[in-house]
Enzyme design. Structure first.
Site, PDB file in Angstrom:
ATOM      1  N   HIS A  37      12.536  19.767  46.648  1.00 19.56           N
ATOM      2  CA  HIS A  37      12.976  20.914  47.447  1.00 19.56           C
ATOM      3  C   HIS A  37      13.912  21.839  46.670  1.00 19.56           C
ATOM      4  CE1 HIS A  37      12.902  23.336  50.966  1.00 19.56           C
ATOM      5  NE2 HIS A  37      14.191  23.557  50.752  1.00 19.56           N
ATOM      6  N   TYR A  88      14.201  26.292  45.355  1.00 19.28           N
ATOM      7  CA  TYR A  88      15.336  27.206  45.209  1.00 19.28           C
ATOM      8  C   TYR A  88      15.541  27.591  43.750  1.00 19.28           C
ATOM      9  CZ  TYR A  88      16.189  26.318  50.051  1.00 19.28           C
ATOM     10  OH  TYR A  88      16.029  26.247  51.398  1.00 19.28           O
ATOM     11  N   HIS A 127       1.858  28.540  53.015  1.00 18.28           N
ATOM     12  CA  HIS A 127       3.303  28.812  53.080  1.00 18.28           C
ATOM     13  C   HIS A 127       3.893  28.999  51.688  1.00 18.28           C
ATOM     14  CE1 HIS A 127       7.589  28.356  53.729  1.00 18.28           C
ATOM     15  NE2 HIS A 127       7.584  27.293  52.947  1.00 18.28           N
ATOM     16  N   PHE A 128       3.596  28.064  50.767  1.00 16.46           N
ATOM     17  CA  PHE A 128       4.262  28.265  49.474  1.00 16.46           C
ATOM     18  C   PHE A 128       3.572  29.314  48.611  1.00 16.46           C
ATOM     19  CE2 PHE A 128       1.535  25.686  46.891  1.00 16.46           C
ATOM     20  CZ  PHE A 128       1.391  24.434  47.460  1.00 16.46           C
ATOM     21  N   HIS A 129       2.362  29.741  49.001  1.00 17.38           N
ATOM     22  CA  HIS A 129       1.806  30.918  48.324  1.00 17.38           C
ATOM     23  C   HIS A 129       2.461  32.208  48.836  1.00 17.38           C
ATOM     24  CE1 HIS A 129      -1.299  28.245  46.652  1.00 17.38           C
ATOM     25  NE2 HIS A 129      -1.450  29.188  45.752  1.00 17.38           N
ATOM     26  N   ARG A 159      -5.280  20.050  53.161  1.00 17.96           N
ATOM     27  CA  ARG A 159      -4.942  20.569  51.838  1.00 17.96           C
ATOM     28  C   ARG A 159      -5.371  19.537  50.797  1.00 17.96           C
ATOM     29  NH1 ARG A 159       1.562  19.786  51.040  1.00 17.96           N
ATOM     30  NH2 ARG A 159       1.031  20.660  49.015  1.00 17.96           N
ATOM     31  N   ARG A 160      -5.289  19.912  49.525  1.00 18.67           N
ATOM     32  CA  ARG A 160      -5.601  19.011  48.403  1.00 18.67           C
ATOM     33  C   ARG A 160      -7.019  18.449  48.481  1.00 18.67           C
ATOM     34  NH1 ARG A 160      -0.618  16.217  50.126  1.00 18.67           N
ATOM     35  NH2 ARG A 160       1.134  16.814  48.815  1.00 18.67           N
TER      36      ARG A 160
END
Length: 533
Positions: A207, A211, A358-360, A423-424
């Site tokens: 995580h 950041y 989301h992380f894209h 996913r994956r």
């Protein structure tokens, strides 16, 4: 520049792997030459999630500290070069193992999937390399403090130090699981591995890694964008405060990635979810500060009415507009993060392609568009060239193309995730299941978005090569914003590292000690290694 060459090679190869992935998932394309889907998925994640980001961020940080705290000494530079070559050697070793199909364990390299020991060794060298880089930056910061007692450190240098403290504390987790669990296990020294412990150590790092991607973007937003638009930094103290809060709240929150995992008491998951939500505070402070800067600038140019200042911003300048699109993308990205970190809603989206979407939005749109915005001025600044009007036009097209591609791809991922698409996973009709048939139109939309993104990558590589080698010679400014006259004086408490490191350590010990003891004392039977490829 050595760091940027490596970063853009990673962008090219990782982007190609991403394109192949979305084409395969559309069901209309089969990989040639016996290449496996999960192999290119690993390449994509490792190259873009780790290699591109680490090399770009360190290149940016080194130049920021040099620009604001003075030239590095030869001893400091030696540390930097040792770090660079360790990262290069580690990357090559890990990449060779992935290409040989000996490490198809994806970007998160979860046990009990077992890679070749050289893959883990390569990753270890990359991490150790970053520690040498951070040593160089800390030494420069210490040198500046010694020469300027009682002065607040330069803002970009301060932000760099915070970012690397967070990174160094976080990488202890991944280094521990690799050295004491994964390496001995892959070498056959131990037969089994405690999965709960290895995943917890990974997410203790995983995580803050997010950041580590985000804070350099915040640096550009807080300090560099105000100078590009011709405005002033709204508040130096507020910027420092938000970075300190991000340091405190970024590490003891790894369990929100493990909400569906057994072996962790729900009370500890609840605690870390609460700590996760505290990150909203520095994020909101950042949004307030940035828009205060934009509005102050617009009003100083004579803007009237509630939103008149919006028209006064330099929308034709790619160095501002492209990172600004990234800022806007962070609004839906942050909202999705709240969904992921909420225990009940996480049960709906966990392990679906919603998470990938989301992380894209966050890393691959917010962060990457800001990195592109940095590259437009930093590369020519370093190479003694100029970001011309023609290149600015191409950069605008490149950033907008990226935004359109990501809107298609990330939007389709979010929608398919809510319909249960995993996913994956490679393309599958799941034995003709009706639910799987619902996902296919969205997978085709992802392929459309991914193809547009690949065109944007080609444009970015064209811009990079021009700025590095062919653009006209000249002076390109390294823009560092000045603080507004009416801003509060910066208190010296922000440079009190004993205080902030003490609070960070206390929060980590509070959030992790008891659950860790529990994971070890009540461990299930250890897992042997598996190789499914």
């Amino acid at each position: 520049m050595a760091h940027f060459y490596m970063a853009f090679i990673a962008l090219a190869l990782g982007g190609l792997a991403g394109l192949l992935q979305v084409l395969v998932r559309s069901g209309k394309f089969v990989l040639p030459a016996g290449i496996g889907y999960y192999q290119i998925l690993t390449v994509h994640g490792v190259l873009l999630g780790l290699v591109l980001t680490i090399f770009f961020i360190i290149g940016f940080m080194v130049s920021s500290v040099s620009r604001t705290s003075g030239t590095f000494t030869s001893r400091q530079r030696t540390f930097g070069w040792i770090g660079y070559w360790l990262k290069i050697i580690g990357t090559i070793i890990a990449a060779v193992m992935i290409l040989l199909n000996e490490a198809t364990v994806l970007f998160t390299f979860y046990a009990p999937l077992q890679a070749h020991f050289l893959f883990y060794l390569g990753l270890t060298l990359v991490i150790v390399g970053t520690w040498f880089d951070s040593a160089m930056l800390y030494m420069k910061y210490g040198q500046w403090k010694k020469a300027n007692p009682g002065q607040p450190s330069p803002l970009l240098t301060f932000m760099t130090v915070i970012t690397f403290i967070m990174w160094d504390v976080a990488t202890i987790g991944v280094a521990t699981t690799v050295l004491f669990q994964l390496l001995p296990w892959s070498l056959g020294i131990i037969d089994t591995i405690n999965i709960g412990v290895s995943r917890t150590l990974f997410w203790y790092f995983g995580h803050p890694l997010v950041y580590f991607w985000l804070l350099p973007a915040y640096m550009a937003w807080y300090v560099i964008i105000p100078k590009i638009i011709g405005g002033k930094i709204f508040s130096d103290a507020l910027a420092r405060m938000s970075f300190i809060l991000l340091l405190l709240f970024s590490i003891p929150v790894g369990f929100h990635h493990q909400l569906m995992e057994p072996g962790i008491d729900p009370a500890w998951k609840f605690l870390q979810v609460v700590l996760t939500f505290l990150v909203v505070i520095p994020s909101m402070m950042t949004a307030f500060s940035l828009f205060a800067t934009f509005e102050s600038f617009g009003r100083s140019k004579g803007a009237k009415g509630l939103f008149g200042w919006v028209k006064k911003l330099p929308w034709g300048d790619a160095r501002f507009t492209i990172p600004f699109i990234g800022m806007l993308a962070f609004i839906p990205g942050g909202a999705g993060g709240i969904v992921n970190a909420s225990h009940q809603m996480n049960q709906v989206v966990h392990n679906t392609i919603w998470i990938t979407g989301h992380f894209h939005l966050t890393a691959a749109t917010t962060v990457v568009l800001t990195f592109f915005g940095i590259a437009y001025w930093l590369i020519p600044h370093l190479t003694g060239r100029v970001f011309t009007k023609k290149l600015n036009k191409i950069a605008m097209i490149q950033g907008i193309t990226w935004t359109i591609g990501m809107t298609f791809m990330s939007g389709a991922m979010h929608a398919a995730g809510l319909l249960g698409a995993p996913r994956r996973s490679a393309f599958s009709e799941y034995g003709g299941a009706a639910q799987a048939a619902e996902w296919i139109p969205y997978q085709i939309a992802q392929a459309v978005g991914g193809s547009i993104l690949f065109l944007s990558i080609i444009l970015m590589l064209y811009i990079f090569v021009n700025l590095a080698f062919f653009a006209p010679k000249g002076e390109q400014e390294f823009p560092v914003g000045e603080v507004a006259e009416h801003a509060e004086k910066t208190p010296m408490v922000f440079d009190n590292w004993k205080l902030w490191l003490g609070i960070t350590a206390a929060l980590i010990l509070f959030a992790y000690t008891l659950p860790f003891i529990d994971l070890i004392q009540n461990a299930p039977p250890g897992a042997k290694g598996y190789k499914f490829w």
